[in-house]
Scaffold this active site. Structure first.
Site, mmCIF file in Angstrom:
data_model
loop_
_atom_site.group_PDB
_atom_site.id
_atom_site.type_symbol
_atom_site.label_atom_id
_atom_site.label_comp_id
_atom_site.label_asym_id
_atom_site.label_seq_id
_atom_site.Cartn_x
_atom_site.Cartn_y
_atom_site.Cartn_z
ATOM 1 C CG HIS A 212 -1.703 1.224 1.410
ATOM 2 N ND1 HIS A 212 -1.454 2.099 2.435
ATOM 3 C CD2 HIS A 212 -2.711 1.763 0.684
ATOM 4 C CE1 HIS A 212 -2.282 3.119 2.334
ATOM 5 N NE2 HIS A 212 -3.061 2.947 1.285
ATOM 6 C CD GLU A 215 -2.911 2.628 -3.495
ATOM 7 O OE1 GLU A 215 -3.132 1.603 -2.828
ATOM 8 O OE2 GLU A 215 -3.609 3.649 -3.430
ATOM 9 C CG HIS A 216 -0.163 6.229 -0.411
ATOM 10 N ND1 HIS A 216 -0.771 7.326 0.129
ATOM 11 C CD2 HIS A 216 -1.031 5.204 -0.259
ATOM 12 C CE1 HIS A 216 -1.958 6.986 0.599
ATOM 13 N NE2 HIS A 216 -2.136 5.696 0.383
ATOM 14 C CD GLU A 312 2.173 9.879 0.296
ATOM 15 O OE1 GLU A 312 2.706 10.981 0.085
ATOM 16 O OE2 GLU A 312 0.970 9.666 0.087
ATOM 17 C CD GLU A 319 -5.223 5.295 2.691
ATOM 18 O OE1 GLU A 319 -4.122 5.768 2.349
ATOM 19 O OE2 GLU A 319 -5.723 4.291 2.175
HETATM 20 ZN ZN LIG Z 1 -3.886 4.667 0.620
#
Ligand SMILES: [Zn+2]
Ligand SMILES: [Zn+2]
Ligand SMILES: [Zn+2]
Length: 522
Positions: A212, A215-216, A312, A319
């Protein structure tokens, strides 16, 4: 005035000869038969052309013809009777018309002597058994589903009709193992994406969350374009670029105009193969600082060159907070954690906080090296995509990438184990209970998957805010409405490669919870 009967006001105009007429009977009248005959002939031909050689339709047609034939016969009979020509013998069916067929004596009395004789002979020879249809046990019936006449199915689309609108799926495998699949609908827009066989299931305890995280980081710029360049380019195309991570897949996809497919694929391939993963930002910062003030340079390299990654982390932690306020997501994470406890599918996609805080650029690079390989990728396209063109583009952008074998611990793939168990998190301050109940489902390739999907559809989903009230087709929805059992429910069928979770998620008042759970289990 009707130009055919000249007596009634005309209502219609014949589309063939433009004559105005009053009624169907005038339309069909002999002096207009040139048009009406043509009209019916045209109808039949059109119907035949549309129906093709469907045997069912043929049967229906035969029935209609038979009925017309019978009507004609009845008509003839009437004429016969009016002629007084009725000396013909009464037929067997006429004689038995009013007889109670369960009363053998009455039946016997109605038979003619030669018929009685024939029957007795049949009994003597044993041939009478042949007249009784052979009994076939229902469990040996090859077609247990009742065949529904076509006219009752008028509202549901025929399978062949549905298939006409589904373009075939074309697939190609490149030499390096990358697979390309397309469905060309000829639309003006297209969606293309890369499905990578790498999700949180591929992770271990210490790097859980890295898929994940990647992905960011993918949208933070590549060796060819900075993040701003990337964003501008996508926006100027009017395209949409996105990604998601699941337990088994990482997906990068773009929606764009048909003619922009080559460019969109180039961007996707750039993101996947040349992402800087935070590196670029450092160069940029250094450059800026050099021009401003030399003394700052000393400090920057000591920041370990992971500025973007640090930033991030904050985004992902936020998130995570967001996910935690979505109780449905929380429940499903708990469900996975207990059903697949001690195995990779039990972990969350985002990973634990400590991992999000500690994942390094090296972890990301390592993960890409291991899993972002052509042999684990599918390039899929739908909408206005030409298969051969997409294959050519894939060859151009991914053809040079080496195949890459699955280097990760092979035991990972076999290590999923379902455990029947439960997790309860009790908070009496909350007005509603959020519950998921599941059994082990079937994997994508299992033959049981389709029946499970159908069962899923039958149970369906329901929400209090939906209209319908007592007219719901789902029995559970009906029970919920009648007895106020739950606020909402939805059945789910979550599939993985070799296993799945099949069940129901419901939100109910804590007081009615016991009843709603037993009811849904039923
Ligand atoms: Zn995410
Ligand atoms: Zn008329
Ligand atoms: Zn006409």
């Amino acid at each position: 005035m009707c130009q055919l009967c000249n007596s009634i006001r005309s209502k219609y105009v014949c589309p063939r000869c433009n004559i105005s007429y009053c009624s169907v009977s005038c339309y069909k009248s002999p002096n207009h038969s040139d048009c009406s005959e043509e009209f019916y002939k045209g109808n039949v031909q059109e119907w035949l052309a549309a129906e093709g050689t469907d045997p069912e339709a043929k049967n229906e047609m035969m029935e209609i013809l038979k009925r017309i034939n019978q009507q004609d016969d009845e008509f003839d009979d009437c004429i016969d009777e009016s002629d007084g020509d009725s000396d013909e013998e009464e037929s067997l069916s006429d004689r038995l018309a009013m007889v109670d067929l369960d009363n053998p004596d009455e039946l016997w009395a109605k038979l003619l002597p030669e018929e009685k004789q024939e029957f007795l002979e049949l009994i003597k020879s044993g041939d009478v058994a042949k007249l009784v249809p052979e009994w076939e046990p229902w469990w040996e019936d090859k077609h247990p589903m009742p065949k529904i006449p076509k006219r009752f199915r008028a509202t549901s689309a025929h399978l062949s009709e549905v298939l006409v609108n589904c373009p075939p799926t074309k697939t190609t495998t490149l030499n390096n193992g990358m697979r390309i699949a397309t469905e060309d609908t000829g639309d003006l827009t297209a969606t293309i994406g890369l499905w990578i066989d790498a999700g949180s299931r591929c992770e271990n305890e210490s790097n859980n969350g890295v898929a994940h995280f990647l992905e960011h980081m993918a949208f933070k710029g590549t060796s060819k374009r900075s993040q701003v360049d990337l964003e501008l380019e996508v926006e100027n195309m009017g395209a949409h670029l996105n990604a998601y991570t699941s337990r088994e897949q990482t997906v990068f996809y773009a929606k764009c105009l048909k003619q922009d497919v080559p460019k969109a694929l180039e961007i996707l391939s750039d993101i996947l193969q040349n992402s800087k993963l935070g590196e670029y930002r450092i160069m940029f910062s250094n450059y800026l600082i050099i021009s401003l003030n030399l003394c700052f340079i000393v400090h920057w390299p000591s920041c370990s060159g992971e500025n973007e990654i640090e930033r991030e982390r904050g985004v992902i932690l936020r998130e995570m907070q967001e996910v935690e306020t979505n109780l449905q997501e929380v429940v499903f994470d708990h469900l996975h954690a207990t059903a697949f406890q001690g195995t990779p599918l039990g972990r969350t996609i985002l990973g634990p906080t400590q991992n999000i805080k500690s994942i390094s650029r090296n972890d990301l690079v390592e993960y890409i090296k291991t899993y972002y390989k052509p042999s684990r990728m599918v390039l899929a396209g739908a909408g206005g995509v030409d298969h051969n063109e997409l294959v050519k583009l894939a060859e151009q952008h991914f053809g040079k990438a080496e195949r890459g074998e699955i280097t990760a611990d092979p035991s990972l793939l076999g290590s999923i184990r379902y455990t029947g168990s439960e997790i309860r998190v009790r908070d009496d301050a909350m007005p509603l209970a959020h519950v998921a109940i599941a059994v082990e489902g079937a994997g994508w390739e299992s033959a049981d998957n389709i029946p499970l999907m159908i069962a899923n559809t039958l149970i369906g989903a329901w929400d209090r805010s939906q209209g319908g009230g007592l007219n719901n087709s789902s029995k559970l929805a009906l029970a919920c409405t009648q007895d106020n059992l739950a606020h909402s429910f939805q059945s789910f069928n979550t599939c993985y490669k070799d296993t799945g979770l099949w069940g129901i998620y419901l939100v109910a008042q804590t007081l009615s919870l016991d009843v709603s759970i037993t009811d849904s289990l039923r």
